[in-house]
Design a protein around this motif. Structure first.
Motif, short mmCIF file in Angstrom:
data_model
loop_
_atom_site.label_atom_id
_atom_site.label_comp_id
_atom_site.label_asym_id
_atom_site.label_seq_id
_atom_site.Cartn_x
_atom_site.Cartn_y
_atom_site.Cartn_z
N ARG A 1 0.80 -0.95 -0.05
CA ARG A 1 0.17 -0.02 0.09
C ARG A 1 0.70 1.25 0.01
NH1 ARG A 1 -1.08 -3.70 3.42
NH2 ARG A 1 0.21 -2.53 5.07
N TRP B 1 8.40 -6.89 5.03
CA TRP B 1 7.36 -6.00 4.50
C TRP B 1 7.59 -6.05 2.83
CZ3 TRP B 1 8.88 -1.30 7.90
CH2 TRP B 1 8.51 -1.55 9.22
N ALA B 2 8.89 -5.89 2.39
CA ALA B 2 9.09 -5.63 1.08
C ALA B 2 9.76 -6.64 0.10
CB ALA B 2 9.74 -4.33 1.07
N ASP B 3 10.08 -6.65 -1.06
CA ASP B 3 10.86 -7.49 -1.58
C ASP B 3 12.45 -7.25 -1.39
OD1 ASP B 3 8.55 -8.22 -3.28
OD2 ASP B 3 9.08 -7.18 -5.11
N SER C 1 14.63 -7.86 -3.55
CA SER C 1 15.04 -7.28 -4.94
C SER C 1 14.75 -5.64 -4.86
CB SER C 1 14.71 -7.63 -6.18
OG SER C 1 12.88 -7.66 -6.17
N TYR C 2 14.29 -5.35 -3.87
CA TYR C 2 13.75 -3.62 -3.48
C TYR C 2 14.49 -3.10 -2.46
CZ TYR C 2 11.12 0.68 -2.46
OH TYR C 2 10.63 1.75 -2.50
N LEU D 1 15.46 4.68 -9.60
CA LEU D 1 14.65 3.86 -10.71
C LEU D 1 14.01 2.72 -9.63
CD1 LEU D 1 17.31 3.26 -13.61
CD2 LEU D 1 14.78 4.72 -13.61
N VAL D 2 14.80 2.07 -8.82
CA VAL D 2 14.31 0.99 -7.90
C VAL D 2 13.05 1.46 -6.96
CG1 VAL D 2 14.78 -0.71 -6.24
CG2 VAL D 2 16.41 -0.35 -7.97
N THR E 1 9.61 1.29 -8.55
CA THR E 1 8.68 0.15 -8.76
C THR E 1 8.25 -0.11 -7.53
OG1 THR E 1 10.74 -1.20 -7.87
CG2 THR E 1 10.45 -0.66 -10.38
N PRO E 2 7.03 -1.12 -7.47
CA PRO E 2 6.44 -1.21 -6.25
C PRO E 2 7.31 -2.03 -5.22
CG PRO E 2 5.27 -2.43 -8.27
CD PRO E 2 6.45 -1.43 -8.88
N ALA E 3 7.06 -1.78 -3.87
CA ALA E 3 8.11 -2.30 -3.02
C ALA E 3 7.81 -3.91 -2.80
CB ALA E 3 7.82 -1.73 -1.65
N ARG E 4 6.48 -4.26 -3.04
CA ARG E 4 6.17 -5.82 -2.83
C ARG E 4 5.53 -6.31 -3.94
NH1 ARG E 4 5.43 -8.74 2.60
NH2 ARG E 4 4.96 -10.68 1.63
N THR E 5 6.22 -7.37 -4.59
CA THR E 5 5.26 -7.84 -5.72
C THR E 5 5.03 -9.40 -5.30
OG1 THR E 5 7.14 -9.03 -6.34
CG2 THR E 5 6.68 -6.75 -7.42
N THR E 6 5.18 -9.91 -4.15
CA THR E 6 4.57 -11.17 -3.73
C THR E 6 3.65 -11.17 -2.73
OG1 THR E 6 6.31 -11.16 -1.77
CG2 THR E 6 6.94 -12.32 -3.87
#
Lengths: 122, 143
Positions: free
Chosen positions: B7, B83-85, B87-88, B129-130, B133-138
Motif C-alpha cells: 500500500r 514488508w518488502a521484496d 530485490s527492492y 529507478l528501484v 517500482t512497487p516495494a512488494r510483488t509477492t
C-alpha cells in the motif's frame, strides 16, 4: 584459482543467506507493530525456524571467505567484486523468492551494481 | 492474506526504515572502526594474545555502541524483509555507499576521486529507478 573460488563463495553464500533471511521473514509474516518490544517478539519468533539459522550460517561462511580473501588478495579487487552480489541477488529474488522484477528494477539494480563497484574501487 | 502490492502508506514507512537502516549500519561500522583504532593494531596472532585483544576490545565503550547500532540495523533489516521484496530492499540500501563519499566531501572536506563521483551518480539514479517500482510483488502474509 583459490581467489575465484573464495569470491564465488563470498557472493553466493552472502546472497543466498540474505535470500533465506527474506524467505524466513516472509514465512513469519509481516511485522505489524513498530513498538520495540513487539518488534523484538516478532523478530525473535523467526529464530525458531531452521531456515533462520541456515541463513546466519551462510552469512558467517561469506564473512570468513571475505576475511580469508583479504589475507592474500588485494582489497581493491575483493571489495568491488562483492558488488556482484546485487546482480546475483536480483536473479535469486526472481527465481528463489518468485519476486517480479520489472525492466526498470533490473536497470536500477545494474546501475547500482556498477556504481557500488566504482565507489569501492575509486 | 491481502493484496499483492504494498500500500502507498506502507511504501512511505518502508522508505523511512530503509533510511534508518542505512544510518544505523553506517554508524555501526564507523563506531566499530573508531573502537578498533583505540584497541590498537593486532600484531601478535598467537591464540593467547588474540584472546587478550578480544577481551580488551569489549572494554571499549565505542565498540559496544557500534554493536548496539548493528543490532538495531539487523532488527530493522528483518522488519524490512518482512514488508518488502528483497530485490527492492537490497539495492535501495546501497544508498549508504553513495552517502559516505558525499558526507566525506561536504562535511569533512575530503577529496573524492572522479570514479567515486561517477559511482555516486550511478547509485543515485539506480536507487531512484528501484524506488519507482512497487516495494512488494509477492503475496502479503500477516503474523
Amino acid at each position: 584459482m583459490r581467489t575465484v573460488l573464495c569470491l564465488t563463495i563470498l557472493v553466493i553464500a552472502g546472497t543466498f543467506g540474505d535470500l533465506l533471511l527474506t524467505r524466513t521473514m516472509k514465512s513469519v509474516g509481516e511485522v505489524k507493530s513498530v513498538h520495540p518490544r513487539r518488534v523484538m517478539r516478532e523478530v525473535m519468533s523467526a529464530f525458531r525456524l531452521p531456515s533462520m539459522w541456515a541463513a546466519l550460517a551462510l552469512q558467517a561462511l561469506a564473512f570468513f571467505s571475505f576475511l580469508a580473501l583479504l589475507s592474500w588478495a588485494d582489497v581493491s579487487l575483493v571489495v568491488p567484486a562483492s558488488a556482484l552480489s546485487y546482480a546475483v541477488g536480483a536473479i535469486g529474488a526472481k527465481y528463489f523468492l518468485r519476486e517480479t522484477l520489472s525492466p526498470i528494477r533490473w536497470v536500477g539494480v545494474l546501475l547500482i551494481s556498477c556504481g557500488v563497484a566504482f565507489v569501492l574501487a575509486g | 492474506m491481502s493484496s499483492a502490492a504494498a500500500r502507498p502508506a506502507a511504501e512511505g514507512r518502508i522508505a523511512i526504515v530503509i533510511a534508518l537502516t542505512v544510518i544505523a549500519n553506517t554508524c555501526g561500522n564507523l563506531l566499530l572502526s573508531v573502537g578498533m583504532k583505540r584497541v590498537g593494531e593486532i600484531s601478535n596472532w598467537a591464540p593467547g594474545a588474540l584472546a587478550l585483544t578480544l577481551l580488551r576490545t569489549f572494554t571499549v565503550g565505542t565498540i559496544w555502541l557500534g554493536i548496539a547500532a548493528l543490532v538495531i540495523f539487523f532488527v530493522m533489516y528483518l522488519m524490512l524483509l518482512s514488508w518488502a521484496d528483497y530485490s527492492y530492499v537490497q539495492p535501495a540500501s546501497a544508498a549508504g555507499y553513495a552517502l559516505v563519499p558525499l558526507t566525506a566531501f561536504t562535511i569533512f572536506g575530503e577529496p573524492v576521486s572522479l570514479a567515486r563521483w561517477a559511482g555516486v551518480l550511478l547509485i543515485t539514479i539506480g536507487v531512484g529507478l528501484v524506488g519507482r517500482t512497487p516495494a512488494r510483488t509477492t503475496e502479503l502474509r500477516t503474523a
